[in-house]
Design an enzyme around this catalytic site. Sequence first.
Site, mmCIF file in Angstrom:
data_model
loop_
_atom_site.group_PDB
_atom_site.id
_atom_site.type_symbol
_atom_site.label_atom_id
_atom_site.label_comp_id
_atom_site.label_asym_id
_atom_site.label_seq_id
_atom_site.Cartn_x
_atom_site.Cartn_y
_atom_site.Cartn_z
ATOM 1 N N SER A 273 0.840 -1.206 0.000
ATOM 2 C CA SER A 273 0.000 0.000 0.000
ATOM 3 C C SER A 273 0.872 1.253 0.000
ATOM 4 C CB SER A 273 -0.855 -0.014 1.269
ATOM 5 O OG SER A 273 -1.438 1.245 1.474
ATOM 6 N N THR B 201 0.472 3.492 1.813
ATOM 7 C CA THR B 201 0.588 3.894 3.215
ATOM 8 C C THR B 201 2.014 3.686 3.747
ATOM 9 O OG1 THR B 201 -0.572 3.777 5.317
ATOM 10 C CG2 THR B 201 -0.144 1.693 4.265
ATOM 11 N N TYR C 83 -2.226 -1.211 10.797
ATOM 12 C CA TYR C 83 -2.449 -1.754 9.448
ATOM 13 C C TYR C 83 -1.258 -1.420 8.545
ATOM 14 C CZ TYR C 83 -3.876 -1.772 4.588
ATOM 15 O OH TYR C 83 -3.893 -1.962 3.228
ATOM 16 N N LYS D 113 1.931 -3.814 6.620
ATOM 17 C CA LYS D 113 2.367 -3.810 5.210
ATOM 18 C C LYS D 113 3.868 -3.552 5.129
ATOM 19 C CE LYS D 113 -1.601 -4.581 3.306
ATOM 20 N NZ LYS D 113 -1.891 -5.868 2.674
ATOM 21 N N ASN E 218 -5.253 4.575 -4.461
ATOM 22 C CA ASN E 218 -6.633 4.473 -3.942
ATOM 23 C C ASN E 218 -7.563 3.805 -4.952
ATOM 24 O OD1 ASN E 218 -5.271 6.563 -2.323
ATOM 25 N ND2 ASN E 218 -7.253 6.770 -1.336
ATOM 26 N N ASN F 174 -15.456 3.382 5.459
ATOM 27 C CA ASN F 174 -14.386 4.291 5.880
ATOM 28 C C ASN F 174 -13.892 5.103 4.704
ATOM 29 O OD1 ASN F 174 -14.004 3.275 8.593
ATOM 30 N ND2 ASN F 174 -13.267 1.404 7.611
ATOM 31 N N ARG G 30 -5.805 12.660 -3.466
ATOM 32 C CA ARG G 30 -5.354 11.274 -3.545
ATOM 33 C C ARG G 30 -5.278 10.836 -5.003
ATOM 34 N NH1 ARG G 30 -4.798 12.574 0.866
ATOM 35 N NH2 ARG G 30 -5.359 11.557 2.835
ATOM 36 N N ARG H 10 -9.751 14.419 9.501
ATOM 37 C CA ARG H 10 -9.720 13.083 10.117
ATOM 38 C C ARG H 10 -8.289 12.835 10.609
ATOM 39 N NH1 ARG H 10 -11.341 8.021 6.296
ATOM 40 N NH2 ARG H 10 -9.431 8.678 5.259
ATOM 41 N N GLY I 282 -4.728 11.528 11.278
ATOM 42 C CA GLY I 282 -3.893 10.614 10.506
ATOM 43 C C GLY I 282 -3.875 10.901 9.013
HETATM 44 P P1 NAD Z 1 -11.002 -7.156 0.838
HETATM 45 O O1 NAD Z 1 -11.236 -7.163 2.309
HETATM 46 O O2 NAD Z 1 -12.160 -6.932 -0.054
HETATM 47 O O3 NAD Z 1 -10.285 -8.514 0.400
HETATM 48 C C1 NAD Z 1 -9.423 -9.232 1.262
HETATM 49 C C2 NAD Z 1 -9.888 -10.680 1.260
HETATM 50 O O4 NAD Z 1 -9.017 -11.444 2.093
HETATM 51 C C3 NAD Z 1 -11.315 -10.855 1.783
HETATM 52 O O5 NAD Z 1 -12.037 -11.647 0.867
HETATM 53 C C4 NAD Z 1 -11.112 -11.563 3.119
HETATM 54 O O6 NAD Z 1 -12.199 -12.408 3.436
HETATM 55 C C5 NAD Z 1 -9.828 -12.323 2.876
HETATM 56 N N1 NAD Z 1 -9.047 -12.638 4.082
HETATM 57 C C6 NAD Z 1 -8.712 -11.813 5.091
HETATM 58 N N2 NAD Z 1 -7.973 -12.467 5.991
HETATM 59 C C7 NAD Z 1 -7.824 -13.744 5.541
HETATM 60 C C8 NAD Z 1 -7.167 -14.888 6.022
HETATM 61 N N3 NAD Z 1 -6.503 -14.878 7.193
HETATM 62 N N4 NAD Z 1 -7.210 -16.040 5.301
HETATM 63 C C9 NAD Z 1 -7.892 -16.064 4.121
HETATM 64 N N5 NAD Z 1 -8.539 -15.010 3.610
HETATM 65 C C10 NAD Z 1 -8.505 -13.854 4.316
HETATM 66 O O7 NAD Z 1 -9.841 -6.068 0.556
HETATM 67 P P2 NAD Z 1 -9.303 -5.487 -0.822
HETATM 68 O O8 NAD Z 1 -9.671 -4.050 -0.874
HETATM 69 O O9 NAD Z 1 -9.632 -6.390 -1.941
HETATM 70 O O10 NAD Z 1 -7.750 -5.548 -0.522
HETATM 71 C C11 NAD Z 1 -6.925 -6.622 -0.928
HETATM 72 C C12 NAD Z 1 -5.518 -6.386 -0.413
HETATM 73 O O11 NAD Z 1 -5.038 -5.120 -0.899
HETATM 74 C C13 NAD Z 1 -5.428 -6.327 1.116
HETATM 75 O O12 NAD Z 1 -4.242 -6.964 1.515
HETATM 76 C C14 NAD Z 1 -5.363 -4.828 1.388
HETATM 77 O O13 NAD Z 1 -4.688 -4.556 2.582
HETATM 78 C C15 NAD Z 1 -4.573 -4.329 0.177
HETATM 79 N N6 NAD Z 1 -4.826 -2.906 -0.116
HETATM 80 C C16 NAD Z 1 -6.101 -2.457 -0.320
HETATM 81 C C17 NAD Z 1 -6.325 -1.103 -0.573
HETATM 82 C C18 NAD Z 1 -7.723 -0.567 -0.756
HETATM 83 O O14 NAD Z 1 -7.917 0.654 -0.675
HETATM 84 N N7 NAD Z 1 -8.721 -1.395 -1.045
HETATM 85 C C19 NAD Z 1 -5.236 -0.198 -0.647
HETATM 86 C C20 NAD Z 1 -3.946 -0.697 -0.468
HETATM 87 C C21 NAD Z 1 -3.743 -2.055 -0.200
HETATM 88 N N1 UFG Z 2 -12.681 11.357 3.005
HETATM 89 C C1 UFG Z 2 -13.704 12.246 3.337
HETATM 90 N N2 UFG Z 2 -14.862 11.714 3.815
HETATM 91 C C2 UFG Z 2 -15.068 10.369 3.982
HETATM 92 C C3 UFG Z 2 -14.018 9.483 3.639
HETATM 93 C C4 UFG Z 2 -12.833 10.024 3.164
HETATM 94 O O1 UFG Z 2 -13.560 13.469 3.211
HETATM 95 O O2 UFG Z 2 -16.140 9.971 4.445
HETATM 96 C C5 UFG Z 2 -11.425 11.918 2.453
HETATM 97 C C6 UFG Z 2 -10.194 11.627 3.300
HETATM 98 O O3 UFG Z 2 -10.029 12.606 4.288
HETATM 99 C C7 UFG Z 2 -9.097 11.617 2.222
HETATM 100 C C8 UFG Z 2 -9.790 11.081 0.977
HETATM 101 O O4 UFG Z 2 -11.196 11.282 1.213
HETATM 102 O O5 UFG Z 2 -8.678 12.949 1.964
HETATM 103 C C9 UFG Z 2 -9.546 9.595 0.723
HETATM 104 O O6 UFG Z 2 -9.847 8.865 1.911
HETATM 105 P P1 UFG Z 2 -9.986 7.261 1.912
HETATM 106 O O7 UFG Z 2 -10.365 6.856 3.296
HETATM 107 O O8 UFG Z 2 -10.868 6.832 0.798
HETATM 108 O O9 UFG Z 2 -8.529 6.782 1.526
HETATM 109 P P2 UFG Z 2 -7.119 7.027 2.241
HETATM 110 O O10 UFG Z 2 -6.258 7.747 1.256
HETATM 111 O O11 UFG Z 2 -7.277 7.631 3.575
HETATM 112 O O12 UFG Z 2 -6.600 5.531 2.481
HETATM 113 C C10 UFG Z 2 -6.689 4.514 1.494
HETATM 114 C C11 UFG Z 2 -6.890 3.160 2.179
HETATM 115 C C12 UFG Z 2 -5.661 2.807 2.975
HETATM 116 C C13 UFG Z 2 -4.459 2.851 2.111
HETATM 117 C C14 UFG Z 2 -4.339 4.205 1.434
HETATM 118 C C15 UFG Z 2 -3.204 4.228 0.457
HETATM 119 O O13 UFG Z 2 -8.009 3.209 3.033
HETATM 120 O O14 UFG Z 2 -5.802 1.510 3.473
HETATM 121 O O15 UFG Z 2 -5.544 4.500 0.713
HETATM 122 O O16 UFG Z 2 -3.321 3.169 -0.430
HETATM 123 F F1 UFG Z 2 -3.374 2.634 2.857
#
Ligand code: NAD
Ligand code: UFG
Length: 338
Positions: free
Chosen positions: A124, A126, A149, A153, A179, A198, A231, A292, A294
Site C-alpha cells: 500500500s 501507506t 495496518y 504492510k 486508492n 471508511n 489522492r 480526520r 492521521g
Molecule cells: P477485501 O477485504 O475486499 O479482500 C481481502 C480478502 O481477504 C477478503 O475476501 C477476506 O475475506 C480475505 N481474508 C482476510 N484475511 C484472511 C485470512 N486470514 N485467510 C484467508 N482469507 C482472508 O480487501 P481489498 O480491498 O480487496 O484488498 C486486498 C488487499 O489489498 C489487502 O491486503 C489490502 O490490505 C490491500 N490494499 C487495499 C487497498 C484498498 O484501498 N482497497 C489499498 C492498499 C492495499
Molecule cells: N474522506 C472524506 N470523507 C469520507 C471518507 C474520506 O472526506 O467519508 C477523504 C479523506 O479525508 C481523504 C480522501 O477522502 O482525503 C480519501 O480517503 P480514503 O479513506 O478513501 O482513503 P485514504 O487515502 O485515507 O486511504 C486509502 C486506504 C488505505 C491505504 C491508502 C493508500 O483506506 O488503506 O488509501 O493506499 F493505505
Amino acid sequence: MSILITGGAGYIGAHTCVELLNAGYEIVVIDNFYNSQKESLTRVSEITGKSFPFYMCDIRDRAGLEKIFKNEKPEAVIHFAGLKAVGESCRLPLEYYDNNVSGTLTLCEVMQQFGCKNLVFSSSATVYGENNISPLKETMPAGGTTNPYGTTKYMIEIILQDLCKADKDFSVCLLRYFNPIGAHESGRIGENPNGIPNNLMPYITQVAIGRREKLSVFGNDYDTHDGTGVRDYIHVVDLAKGHVKALDYCIKNTGAEIFNLGTGTGYSVLDVVNAFKKASGADVPYEIAPRRPGDIATCYSDPTKAALILGWYAEKSLEDMCRDSWRWQSKNPNGYGE
Ligand code: NAD
Ligand code: UFG
C-alpha cells in the site's frame, strides 16, 4: 500449473481473478470469507464463462494450505488476503499483526516447502508514511507508518525482501496500491464494505443511493487547490491488469521489486464529488467536517517504474471510475446480499 489467489473473493481479488482468467491463466482461490462472500466468485465465473476451484481456508492454517499446495501445485501466488481497516487496526492491533504478518509467514513457509517461489503481494502507498513529498517514488524511504495496518504492510515488505536475499530462487513483486475505486463494467462485482464505509467512494455511492444522509468532507483547510485532501484514485480494473503484468514479470525474474500502482494524478475530495455527480446524475449532499486524524494533505504516485518495467499504466479516467462505481452500487444496493 495454476496461480493461487489468496483473498480472491475480496474487492481487488475478484477483479484480478477476472483479468487472470481473461488472460488465459488457470487460477485457484482461497479465502476465509471474513470480509467477502462466495457470491463474488460465482459472478467471476459468470463474467468470464470459466470455472475454477476455490477453498475456504485461512492463510494461517498451515495444514489446510499444505493440502491445497499438494493438490493444486501452484506456480505462483498473488497474495491479497489480509485485514485492511485503518481505524480497526488501532483497536485490534494483535489481530492485524496475527492475520497479516503471521498469515504471510505461514504462506511463505508453505510456498518454500512446495518449491513455489513466485509471489505478488498487495502492499500500500501507506508505507510511504507522512514524510515523503508526492509524487511518491519507489526509491523514497518507506516506514514511519501511523497505524498498525500500515505497519503490517511495511513489516511484510521487509520480510519478503529478506526472504529474497536469503533464497535466490524467490521472486517477489511488492505492489504499492494507491486508492482503488470503481468496479467491473458489467456491474456484477464491486466493493462491498461491511457497515459504515471508511473510504470516500463507497461513502459517496451510499449517499447517492439514499442509504446515508450526507458525506462528511474531512477538512477544507489543507494546502491543496480547493483545501480538501488529494489522492491518486485508480480504477480497480486497471489495478487488476497491473497484477497480470506483475505476475508475468515475477515468473520470469528473481529477487524483490517494488512497483507503485497509481495513475500519477491527484484529485481532491471535491473533485471526486463533482465528477461523481456528473457521471451518475445523482445528488451527493455534503458538509465540511473537521480533519480526520492521521490524514495527510496530498498523496499521489510517480507511476513511471511500472510503465518502464512492466509495460503497465492506468488507462481509465476519473469519469470511468465514478460511472462504474455508480453502476455497481445502483444495480446492487445491498452489495452481494440481494
Ligand atoms: P477485501 O477485504 O475486499 O479482500 C481481502 C480478502 O481477504 C477478503 O475476501 C477476506 O475475506 C480475505 N481474508 C482476510 N484475511 C484472511 C485470512 N486470514 N485467510 C484467508 N482469507 C482472508 O480487501 P481489498 O480491498 O480487496 O484488498 C486486498 C488487499 O489489498 C489487502 O491486503 C489490502 O490490505 C490491500 N490494499 C487495499 C487497498 C484498498 O484501498 N482497497 C489499498 C492498499 C492495499
Ligand atoms: N474522506 C472524506 N470523507 C469520507 C471518507 C474520506 O472526506 O467519508 C477523504 C479523506 O479525508 C481523504 C480522501 O477522502 O482525503 C480519501 O480517503 P480514503 O479513506 O478513501 O482513503 P485514504 O487515502 O485515507 O486511504 C486509502 C486506504 C488505505 C491505504 C491508502 C493508500 O483506506 O488503506 O488509501 O493506499 F493505505
